[in-house]
Scaffold this active site. Sequence first.
Site, PDB file in Angstrom:
ATOM      1  N   LEU A  49       0.991   5.262   0.038  1.00  0.00           N
ATOM      2  CA  LEU A  49       0.286   6.704   0.235  1.00  0.00           C
ATOM      3  C   LEU A  49       1.339   7.741   0.338  1.00  0.00           C
ATOM      4  O   LEU A  49       1.420   8.777  -0.361  1.00  0.00           O
ATOM      5  CB  LEU A  49      -0.696   6.468   1.528  1.00  0.00           C
ATOM      6  CG  LEU A  49      -1.264   7.881   1.945  1.00  0.00           C
ATOM      7  CD1 LEU A  49      -2.182   8.278   0.990  1.00  0.00           C
ATOM      8  CD2 LEU A  49      -2.262   7.516   3.188  1.00  0.00           C
TER       9      LEU A  49
ATOM     10  N   GLY B 167       7.048  14.500  -0.054  1.00  0.00           N
ATOM     11  CA  GLY B 167       6.333  15.852   0.626  1.00  0.00           C
ATOM     12  C   GLY B 167       4.899  15.649   1.251  1.00  0.00           C
ATOM     13  O   GLY B 167       4.386  16.688   1.639  1.00  0.00           O
TER      14      GLY B 167
ATOM     15  N   ILE C  16      14.393  -4.257  33.492  1.00  0.00           N
ATOM     16  CA  ILE C  16      14.418  -5.449  34.308  1.00  0.00           C
ATOM     17  C   ILE C  16      15.696  -6.446  33.935  1.00  0.00           C
ATOM     18  O   ILE C  16      16.070  -7.137  34.891  1.00  0.00           O
ATOM     19  CB  ILE C  16      12.897  -6.228  34.537  1.00  0.00           C
ATOM     20  CG1 ILE C  16      11.886  -5.147  35.029  1.00  0.00           C
ATOM     21  CG2 ILE C  16      13.201  -7.795  34.984  1.00  0.00           C
ATOM     22  CD1 ILE C  16      10.377  -5.730  35.181  1.00  0.00           C
TER      23      ILE C  16
ATOM     24  N   PHE D  98       0.932  -1.127   0.004  1.00  0.00           N
ATOM     25  CA  PHE D  98       0.195   0.002  -0.038  1.00  0.00           C
ATOM     26  C   PHE D  98       1.036   1.212  -0.015  1.00  0.00           C
ATOM     27  O   PHE D  98       1.749   1.384   0.709  1.00  0.00           O
ATOM     28  CB  PHE D  98      -0.821  -0.070   1.297  1.00  0.00           C
ATOM     29  CG  PHE D  98      -1.535   1.361   1.467  1.00  0.00           C
ATOM     30  CD1 PHE D  98      -2.737   1.353   1.186  1.00  0.00           C
ATOM     31  CD2 PHE D  98      -1.024   2.198   2.402  1.00  0.00           C
ATOM     32  CE1 PHE D  98      -3.679   2.627   1.476  1.00  0.00           C
ATOM     33  CE2 PHE D  98      -1.744   3.253   2.777  1.00  0.00           C
ATOM     34  CZ  PHE D  98      -2.968   3.445   2.243  1.00  0.00           C
TER      35      PHE D  98
ATOM     36  N   GLU E  82       1.120   4.220   9.813  1.00  0.00           N
ATOM     37  CA  GLU E  82      -0.127   4.044   9.819  1.00  0.00           C
ATOM     38  C   GLU E  82      -0.596   5.414  10.587  1.00  0.00           C
ATOM     39  O   GLU E  82      -1.778   5.384  11.176  1.00  0.00           O
ATOM     40  CB  GLU E  82      -0.685   2.976  10.410  1.00  0.00           C
ATOM     41  CG  GLU E  82       0.030   1.767   9.478  1.00  0.00           C
ATOM     42  CD  GLU E  82      -1.012   0.452   9.772  1.00  0.00           C
ATOM     43  OE1 GLU E  82      -2.156   0.622  10.035  1.00  0.00           O
ATOM     44  OE2 GLU E  82      -0.494  -0.626   9.251  1.00  0.00           O
TER      45      GLU E  82
ATOM     46  N   GLY F 165       3.453  13.331   4.217  1.00  0.00           N
ATOM     47  CA  GLY F 165       3.512  12.006   5.068  1.00  0.00           C
ATOM     48  C   GLY F 165       2.274  12.355   6.077  1.00  0.00           C
ATOM     49  O   GLY F 165       1.252  11.691   5.550  1.00  0.00           O
TER      50      GLY F 165
ATOM     51  N   THR G 199       1.002   9.131  12.442  1.00  0.00           N
ATOM     52  CA  THR G 199       1.805   9.098  13.791  1.00  0.00           C
ATOM     53  C   THR G 199       0.711   9.309  14.771  1.00  0.00           C
ATOM     54  O   THR G 199      -0.410   9.523  14.631  1.00  0.00           O
ATOM     55  CB  THR G 199       2.683  10.442  13.812  1.00  0.00           C
ATOM     56  OG1 THR G 199       1.778  11.351  13.695  1.00  0.00           O
ATOM     57  CG2 THR G 199       3.652  10.480  12.609  1.00  0.00           C
TER      58      THR G 199
ATOM     59  N   GLY H  44      18.360  -5.555  32.968  1.00  0.00           N
ATOM     60  CA  GLY H  44      19.445  -4.823  33.360  1.00  0.00           C
ATOM     61  C   GLY H  44      20.335  -4.833  32.229  1.00  0.00           C
ATOM     62  O   GLY H  44      19.794  -4.656  30.974  1.00  0.00           O
TER      63      GLY H  44
HETATM   64  C1  LIG Z   1       9.216   1.491   8.425  1.00  0.00           C
HETATM   65  C2  LIG Z   1       8.005   2.048   7.937  1.00  0.00           C
HETATM   66  C3  LIG Z   1       7.342   1.585   7.207  1.00  0.00           C
HETATM   67  C4  LIG Z   1       6.186   2.465   6.515  1.00  0.00           C
HETATM   68  N1  LIG Z   1       5.356   1.584   5.633  1.00  0.00           N
HETATM   69  C5  LIG Z   1       4.354   2.405   5.067  1.00  0.00           C
HETATM   70  C6  LIG Z   1       3.608   1.810   4.047  1.00  0.00           C
HETATM   71  O1  LIG Z   1       3.761   0.715   3.645  1.00  0.00           O
HETATM   72  N2  LIG Z   1       2.981   2.823   3.101  1.00  0.00           N
HETATM   73  C7  LIG Z   1       2.919   4.099   3.308  1.00  0.00           C
HETATM   74  O2  LIG Z   1       2.187   4.865   2.514  1.00  0.00           O
HETATM   75  N3  LIG Z   1       3.526   4.698   4.277  1.00  0.00           N
HETATM   76  C8  LIG Z   1       4.358   3.911   5.103  1.00  0.00           C
HETATM   77  N4  LIG Z   1       5.174   4.465   6.047  1.00  0.00           N
HETATM   78  C9  LIG Z   1       5.382   6.232   6.227  1.00  0.00           C
HETATM   79  C10 LIG Z   1       4.667   6.367   7.477  1.00  0.00           C
HETATM   80  O3  LIG Z   1       3.375   6.228   7.562  1.00  0.00           O
HETATM   81  C11 LIG Z   1       4.924   7.940   7.576  1.00  0.00           C
HETATM   82  O4  LIG Z   1       6.096   8.015   7.967  1.00  0.00           O
HETATM   83  C12 LIG Z   1       4.127   8.666   8.549  1.00  0.00           C
HETATM   84  O5  LIG Z   1       2.785   8.736   8.308  1.00  0.00           O
HETATM   85  C13 LIG Z   1       4.493  10.013   9.187  1.00  0.00           C
HETATM   86  O6  LIG Z   1       4.773  10.834   8.051  1.00  0.00           O
HETATM   87  P1  LIG Z   1       6.398  11.636   7.606  1.00  0.00           P
HETATM   88  O7  LIG Z   1       7.435  10.643   7.895  1.00  0.00           O
HETATM   89  O8  LIG Z   1       6.281  12.085   6.630  1.00  0.00           O
HETATM   90  O9  LIG Z   1       6.431  12.486   8.935  1.00  0.00           O
HETATM   91  P2  LIG Z   1       5.814  14.026   9.008  1.00  0.00           P
HETATM   92  O10 LIG Z   1       4.351  14.191   8.448  1.00  0.00           O
HETATM   93  O11 LIG Z   1       6.825  14.926   8.357  1.00  0.00           O
HETATM   94  O12 LIG Z   1       5.687  14.267  10.700  1.00  0.00           O
HETATM   95  C14 LIG Z   1       6.998  14.899  11.360  1.00  0.00           C
HETATM   96  C15 LIG Z   1       6.426  15.253  12.857  1.00  0.00           C
HETATM   97  O13 LIG Z   1       5.615  16.138  12.717  1.00  0.00           O
HETATM   98  C16 LIG Z   1       4.312  15.826  13.426  1.00  0.00           C
HETATM   99  N5  LIG Z   1       3.117  16.292  12.491  1.00  0.00           N
HETATM  100  C17 LIG Z   1       2.996  16.520  11.440  1.00  0.00           C
HETATM  101  N6  LIG Z   1       1.693  17.184  11.440  1.00  0.00           N
HETATM  102  C18 LIG Z   1       1.237  17.695  12.283  1.00  0.00           C
HETATM  103  C19 LIG Z   1      -0.038  18.285  12.944  1.00  0.00           C
HETATM  104  N7  LIG Z   1      -0.830  18.898  12.078  1.00  0.00           N
HETATM  105  N8  LIG Z   1       0.000  18.445  14.190  1.00  0.00           N
HETATM  106  C20 LIG Z   1       0.968  17.962  15.008  1.00  0.00           C
HETATM  107  N9  LIG Z   1       2.118  17.378  14.914  1.00  0.00           N
HETATM  108  C21 LIG Z   1       2.235  17.108  13.406  1.00  0.00           C
HETATM  109  C22 LIG Z   1       4.388  14.264  13.147  1.00  0.00           C
HETATM  110  O14 LIG Z   1       3.395  13.679  14.271  1.00  0.00           O
HETATM  111  C23 LIG Z   1       5.856  14.098  13.487  1.00  0.00           C
HETATM  112  O15 LIG Z   1       6.002  13.792  14.616  1.00  0.00           O
HETATM  113  C24 LIG Z   1       6.323   3.992   6.468  1.00  0.00           C
HETATM  114  C25 LIG Z   1       7.164   4.329   7.304  1.00  0.00           C
HETATM  115  C26 LIG Z   1       8.214   3.612   7.863  1.00  0.00           C
HETATM  116  C27 LIG Z   1       9.215   4.391   8.539  1.00  0.00           C
END
Ligand SMILES: Cc1cc2nc3c(=O)[nH]c(=O)nc-3n(C[C@H](O)[C@H](O)[C@H](O)COP(=O)(O)OP(=O)(O)OC[C@H]3O[C@@H](n4cnc5c(N)ncnc54)[C@H](O)[C@@H]3O)c2cc1C
Length: 397
Positions: free
Chosen positions: A127, A131, A352, A125, A378, A133, A380, A354
């Site tokens: 998404l 730019g 626990i 999947f 899925e 996330g 944050t 150590g």
């Molecule tokens: C191992 C791994 C597997 C993954 N697998 C998939 C997959 O199969 N398919 C897929 O599509 N994606 C996948 N992802 C992507 C994952 O879902 C995203 O990394 C995640 O949704 C966060 O997006 P970002 O990394 O761009 O962080 P950003 O969106 O840039 O966020 C950075 C920080 O800002 C915070 N933040 C952002 N907007 C706000 C807001 N409005 N208010 C408060 N805080 C905010 C976030 O919570 C975070 O702490 C995967 C990621 C990893 C690392």
Amino acid sequence: MAFEFEFSPDQEAFRAAVRAFLAKEVAPIVAEMDATEEFPRASVAKMQAEGYFGVPVPEEYGGLGLGKVGYCILLEELGKVDASHGTIVGAHTSLGTTPLLYYGTEEQKRRWLVPAAKGEKLLAFSLTEPGSGSDSGAVRTVAERSGDGWVLTGNKIYVSNGREADTIVVMAGNDVKLGPNGGVTAFLVDTRRPGFQVGRCEKKMGLHGTSTAELILDHVALGPEHVLGEVGRGFHVAMTALDVGRVSLGAASLGGIEAATQQALEFSKNRTQFGLPISEYEVIQFKLADMAMKAQALRYLVYHAAAHQDRMGTDPKRWSRLERAEKTREAAIVKCLGSEWAAAVIDEALQIHGGLGYIRGTPIERAYRDARISEIFEGTNEIQRLVISRDVIARGL
Ligand SMILES: Cc1cc2nc3c(=O)[nH]c(=O)nc-3n(C[C@H](O)[C@H](O)[C@H](O)COP(=O)(O)OP(=O)(O)OC[C@H]3O[C@@H](n4cnc5c(N)ncnc54)[C@H](O)[C@@H]3O)c2cc1C
């Protein structure tokens, strides 16, 4: 709202079978998989042969027909043994098969869902983009009309199973200006299609058995039969899949909590300091009590949410606005609490142990690295709190 819940004899039998299978086929290879950072092809193939890649899919579409409760049982048991295998199953099932089952036409189900549920094809999947996330409606991968079909161009990142998948549910912008409200469409992209390429695969802190891949889509031509759901409704397809994923992620966190608690319990009974097993010290006992509380509370939350999703069925057109809102809030709560409790419990379980808990190759050290991602992917946990708070403000508790 229903609160009563009991596992059926069939569900208990399924759990026992899964547990025996994982002890034999997965547990013995996990340490080596973590060290070599290789996709566990052989054990995945055995899981596919058992039907474990189609647990919630109805039997008429090649699955085991055990619903979300059965699926959460699988994820809980996987969570006890290995998070990489859990993620491989989750990316395929929650995020790959859900969109097909809930939004696919009969033809699409026959062509893509049946082989996926039978374990003959692997799904993923996609998404996330560089730019886009948390702001997941802001996809910049473009889907342009071409005749009665489409041409997809853009870059996706962080796709679990992206390197191994046969077909990927890709979100692309049919009108990027509209964003999530009519501008995103879900497409079924077969990875052998001309123009499709896997780019960089990330090195990660944990989940060493999974690929986290970049996808390069360079004018990938698709027919109209590759559009999953309605044009412009891809964001809803993605969010529906994520609601399923977030509950199953809670189940995986539950398994992680149970395994870490068990390891901490055994260690504390056997480790003697100052002339007594450390389990005799109240500080350690209270840590174990906190672990048990979180395990019990999460167990109720996960299976309540899973049973609720089973009762709602798989036809989104039949859901009222209220039912959708309840389901989405519930999934966000399960995901958020589950991942944070798992991180806290595993951290205390490591404490626990150590110094031993910090040594590379111990199960608790691997669990610590593997668990961290559940607070991020899925959606944050900050985003889960946004989802929950918006709904609380709109509807109250
Ligand atoms: C191992 C791994 C597997 C993954 N697998 C998939 C997959 O199969 N398919 C897929 O599509 N994606 C996948 N992802 C992507 C994952 O879902 C995203 O990394 C995640 O949704 C966060 O997006 P970002 O990394 O761009 O962080 P950003 O969106 O840039 O966020 C950075 C920080 O800002 C915070 N933040 C952002 N907007 C706000 C807001 N409005 N208010 C408060 N805080 C905010 C976030 O919570 C975070 O702490 C995967 C990621 C990893 C690392």
